[in-house]
Design a protein around this motif. Sequence first.
Motif, PDB file in Angstrom:
ATOM      1  N   GLU A 136      -0.994   0.190  -9.527  1.00 42.29           N
ATOM      2  CA  GLU A 136       0.115   1.141  -9.391  1.00 42.29           C
ATOM      3  C   GLU A 136       0.169   1.710  -7.979  1.00 42.29           C
ATOM      4  N   ALA A 137       1.368   2.118  -7.600  1.00 40.90           N
ATOM      5  CA  ALA A 137       1.563   2.718  -6.280  1.00 40.90           C
ATOM      6  C   ALA A 137       0.853   4.067  -6.207  1.00 40.90           C
ATOM      7  N   LEU A 138       0.494   4.451  -5.005  1.00 40.27           N
ATOM      8  CA  LEU A 138      -0.111   5.757  -4.744  1.00 40.27           C
ATOM      9  C   LEU A 138       0.909   6.592  -3.982  1.00 40.27           C
TER      10      LEU A 138
ATOM     11  N   ALA B 168       2.194   0.965  -1.761  1.00 38.26           N
ATOM     12  CA  ALA B 168       2.416   0.055  -2.882  1.00 38.26           C
ATOM     13  C   ALA B 168       1.067  -0.296  -3.513  1.00 38.26           C
ATOM     14  N   ALA B 169       1.091  -0.745  -4.745  1.00 32.87           N
ATOM     15  CA  ALA B 169      -0.134  -1.122  -5.445  1.00 32.87           C
ATOM     16  C   ALA B 169      -0.950  -2.108  -4.609  1.00 32.87           C
TER      17      ALA B 169
ATOM     18  N   SER C 254      -3.415   6.126  -8.274  1.00 31.64           N
ATOM     19  CA  SER C 254      -4.843   6.324  -8.023  1.00 31.64           C
ATOM     20  C   SER C 254      -5.274   5.394  -6.914  1.00 31.64           C
ATOM     21  N   GLY C 255      -6.477   5.622  -6.417  1.00 35.00           N
ATOM     22  CA  GLY C 255      -7.001   4.798  -5.340  1.00 35.00           C
ATOM     23  C   GLY C 255      -8.243   5.400  -4.748  1.00 35.00           C
TER      24      GLY C 255
ATOM     25  N   GLU D 234       4.216  -2.777   6.051  1.00 38.47           N
ATOM     26  CA  GLU D 234       4.175  -3.544   4.814  1.00 38.47           C
ATOM     27  C   GLU D 234       3.520  -2.727   3.711  1.00 38.47           C
ATOM     28  N   GLY D 235       4.303  -2.312   2.741  1.00 36.84           N
ATOM     29  CA  GLY D 235       3.767  -1.602   1.593  1.00 36.84           C
ATOM     30  C   GLY D 235       3.462  -0.137   1.800  1.00 36.84           C
TER      31      GLY D 235
END
Length: 177
Positions: A162-164, A104-105, A128-129, A79-80
Amino acid sequence: MTRTGSAGVGARIRVLREARGLSLSALAAQAGIGKGSLSELETGRRNPTLDTLYAVATPLGVPLAALLDDHDGAAVADEGVVATRVRVLREPGRTTEVYLLRLAAGVERASPAHPAGVEEQLVVLAGSGEVEHGADVVAIGPGDHVRFAADVPHAYRAGPDEALEAVNVIVTPVPPV
């Protein structure tokens, strides 16, 4: 859910388990999954998740690449999270796996500790993350590079908006025979 062939993955798990003299129950217990689930994986009746593959690879003492379809472009998804194999280099003394990792975000990809000596690197392409390894938490953004010992639990987290997207390199030492 995985996009890689579940029957082939299951057959590889069974061969590795039997080569190590592990019963279905013993591997399931070490991996922290149910015996019935492992049986369904081995027979191809269940699609493995990325978390399950990592859980099984660790007690078998093999890199993730040993369980996936053995070709560049093989992908596994939860998932994601999508991890797409870019390259695997098997050399005397180590296996280097390179994946394109997409989260995913707001998604987190947590990983249990890999066997002793395994090292990971992450190069952020977009988004980012955070990367958490052991007690350390490192903020990451485009162009950042993080390198750490992966024989402790670790996680990647995409920021909330936002996605990484990153290149993930995993280097696993191969014990001498």
